[in-house]
Enzyme design. Structure first.
Site, PDB file in Angstrom:
ATOM      1  N   ILE A 484      39.979  40.541  45.160  1.00  0.00           N
ATOM      2  CA  ILE A 484      40.727  39.349  44.779  1.00  0.00           C
ATOM      3  C   ILE A 484      39.985  38.660  43.630  1.00  0.00           C
ATOM      4  CG2 ILE A 484      39.691  37.763  46.468  1.00  0.00           C
ATOM      5  CD1 ILE A 484      42.615  36.691  46.925  1.00  0.00           C
ATOM      6  N   TRP A 485      39.102  39.446  42.974  1.00  0.00           N
ATOM      7  CA  TRP A 485      38.422  39.039  41.738  1.00  0.00           C
ATOM      8  C   TRP A 485      37.447  37.881  41.946  1.00  0.00           C
ATOM      9  CZ3 TRP A 485      44.032  38.961  41.278  1.00  0.00           C
ATOM     10  CH2 TRP A 485      44.559  40.205  40.940  1.00  0.00           C
ATOM     11  N   HIS A 486      36.867  37.802  43.124  1.00  0.00           N
ATOM     12  CA  HIS A 486      35.928  36.718  43.410  1.00  0.00           C
ATOM     13  C   HIS A 486      34.499  37.245  43.512  1.00  0.00           C
ATOM     14  CE1 HIS A 486      39.383  34.146  45.314  1.00  0.00           C
ATOM     15  NE2 HIS A 486      39.533  34.359  44.015  1.00  0.00           N
ATOM     16  N   TYR A 487      34.184  38.266  42.743  1.00  0.00           N
ATOM     17  CA  TYR A 487      32.836  38.824  42.820  1.00  0.00           C
ATOM     18  C   TYR A 487      31.818  37.848  42.215  1.00  0.00           C
ATOM     19  CZ  TYR A 487      34.407  40.514  38.195  1.00  0.00           C
ATOM     20  OH  TYR A 487      34.928  40.613  36.925  1.00  0.00           O
ATOM     21  N   HIS A 488      30.603  37.938  42.712  1.00  0.00           N
ATOM     22  CA  HIS A 488      29.560  36.987  42.351  1.00  0.00           C
ATOM     23  C   HIS A 488      28.202  37.622  42.624  1.00  0.00           C
ATOM     24  CE1 HIS A 488      30.789  36.416  46.556  1.00  0.00           C
ATOM     25  NE2 HIS A 488      29.509  36.213  46.797  1.00  0.00           N
TER      26      HIS A 488
END
Length: 547
Positions: A484-488
């Site tokens: 969901i493109w929330h990489y960190h």
């Protein structure tokens, strides 16, 4: 590559929206925005910000209130790009390819299709627009000044945040969440609260996207320079006569292949700040000689500082979902409603006629369920993502070309607790689907098992399927995981940077973006990433004034 692109299109179709066009607002008249081909061979500044993304834009706008700032953005402008500006073109925006596209696709070593931003405004120019703050506990654990955090959120919100319309499908999912026990109903709020709520959006009432680039409207034009298509090759360090390495400049390339040098003015407090995102910031540090010694040597890089934690702690919040064909039209919507559960899973939804297709036409969705063939299906998606996550991975250089994607492994569901939360989240989705609130949308003869089978048959990633995928929610989570493109992570506080976001072991260098996070804030990180840019800009200026 053709197969991978086709698979990516399949993923995007699950959250795509093809429905009309919206009139875009006039772009801001930024006199300081230029193509890097126009940059001088040598320039001098108080601050150099590497990356004009979700954090870099508010950071630069704030710093310009008291100093000169150069922003080096490797991508182009979001303005005038209908795919970026209009909610209807969300899927086309992410699926865009090419050397100058705002989206740079990559596949993690886990076999999950993903993308990183390559445009002014960063991920806020690509995402589904949900705007929601971090929890109060998250702010306290980060050690941030709570009053300044509140002021920084409000500063961001005055430019980019709006209340969404919440129509039929979104309302039904909201009511279904309440029926499923995700209570209380917290109404519309930016706050992170247990229960079900309506969050904000960066799409205005006409469906026009407002990105972090809009926060540059706060900038002092005479103190600001932003160069587009400026690819940073490395940060330069002085070691002679220094207590430890001190950053003093950067080398960047324009799209014509010419190299430029940007340097700090010789004044106390001047800094280079890396805001290139969770993929880009650890990559920039490694290319500059800061990272795991042997890994850098293997790529022929000169080691400035052996820092084994650079690239470690990478994480991506896993997403799993069910597509729900509906028997009546649904509105085009991205994320508006969220159920924040007590067990650490967040339930969200999107809808739109773009989910439909006709049997026999090359489609982007899974094969239609028996009994529902030869019809064009409208529908919605109900998804869950887990908080954190606990599972962590790592990032490494693939090449020393700064334009290439690094290699990243997220280790989805490596930790059992992450998998447990996913299973509970999927059970909650099933309860929502079986609620009275959703009955007017559901096909009477289409059971949840069929929806699960439909997702299992969809090539949403490059991971293998197992015989038990359709009957075991544990295996379903593992096999059908998406991003969901929330990489960190990759430059985390306490490991790579200190509590002031200064890179440990060198001087005049900070990292300010989502790469510093150990966990994703709230149900969507963009509000907090923008807030962090504003927050740290103010902190840095305060320190400058006291010197």
């Amino acid at each position: 590559m053709a197969l991978q692109r086709w698979r990516l299109i399949c993923v995007l179709a699950v959250i795509s929206l093809f429905h009309g066009f919206c009139n875009s607002d006039k772009a801001p008249d930024y006199t300081f925005l230029h193509d890097a081909v126009l940059a001088p061979p040598v320039s001098f500044h108080d601050y150099i910000v590497i990356g004009g993304g979700t954090s870099g834009c508010p950071l630069a706008a704030t710093l310009s209130q008291g100093a000169t700032v150069l922003v080096l953005e490797r991508g182009g402008s979001p303005y005038g790009n209908g795919n970026i500006e209009n909610i209807a073109n969300f899927d086309a925006n992410i699926a865009a390819t090419g050397p100058d596209s705002p989206s740079q696709q990559f596949v993690s070593e886990d076999g999950v299709l993903n993308t990183r931003a390559r445009v002014l405004g960063g991920g806020s120019a690509l995402n589904a627009g949900f705007y929601t703050r971090a929890s109060k506990d998250y702010v306290k654990e980060a050690g941030w000044d709570e009053k300044l955090v509140e002021e920084s959120y409000e500063w961001v919100e005055s430019k980019v945040a709006f209340k969404p319309p919440v129509q039929g499908w979104q309302s039904a999912v909201r009511d279904g969440l309440i029926e499923a026990g995700v209570t209380p109903d917290n109404g519309f709020t930016y706050e992170h609260l247990l229960g079900t709520k309506i969050g904000g959006t960066i799409f205005d009432s006409s469906g026009h996207r407002h990105t972090a680039a809009n926060l540059l409207e706060y900038a002092q034009p005479e103190n600001t320079a932003v160069y587009l298509f400026a690819t940073v090759h490395k940060v330069l360090f002085s070691t002679v006569g220094e207590r430890r390495p001190r950053a003093y400049g950067v080398i960047f390339e324009d799209k014509a292949g010419r190299m430029h040098g940007a340097y700090l003015r010789k004044k106390a407090g001047n800094e280079i700040i890396v805001s290139a995102g969770a993929m880009g910031s650890p990559q920039v540090l490694m290319l500059s000689g800061i990272g795991p010694m042997q890994h850098l040597k293997n790529h022929g890089l000169e080691v400035l500082l052996d820092q084994p934690m650079v690239g470690q702690g990478m994480a991506d919040n896993p997403m799993n979902a069910l597509f729900v064909p509906t028997r009546k039209p649904v509105e085009v919507s991205l994320i508006e409603v969220v159920g924040i559960t007590s067990f650490g899973s967040y339930i969200e939804t999107a809808s739109g006629s773009g989910f439909g297709y006709q049997m026999g036409r090359p489609g982007m969705l899974p094969p239609p369920v028996s009994g529902f063939m030869n019809v064009s299906l409208a529908g919605g998606l109900i998804l869950e993502k887990i908080m954190g996550p606990i599972s962590k991975g790592h990032l490494e250089l693939r090449t020393i070309n700064p334009k290439d994607n690094p290699s990243v492994t997220f280790n989805y569901f490596k930790e059992p607790e992450d998998l447990r939360r996913c299973v509970q989240g999927m059970k909650t989705i099933i309860d929502v689907l079986n609620s009275q609130a959703m009955s007017s949308f559901r096909y009477n003869g289409l059971p949840v098992d069929a929806l699960i089978s439909m997702m299992v048959s969809s090539p949403v990633n490059l991971r293998p399927r197992h015989l038990t995928t359709a009957i075991s929610l544990e295996q379903f989570c593992i096999d059908t995981v998406m991003t969901i493109w929330h990489y960190h992570g990759g430059c985390q506080v306490g490991r790579v940077v200190d509590s002031d976001y200064k890179v440990i072991g060198v001087d005049s260098l900070r990292v300010v973006d989502g790469s510093t996070f150990s966990a994703s804030p709230g149900t969507n990180p963009q509000a907090t990433v923008m807030m962090l840019g504003r927050y740290m800009g103010q902190k840095i200026l305060q320190g400058r004034a006291s010197n």
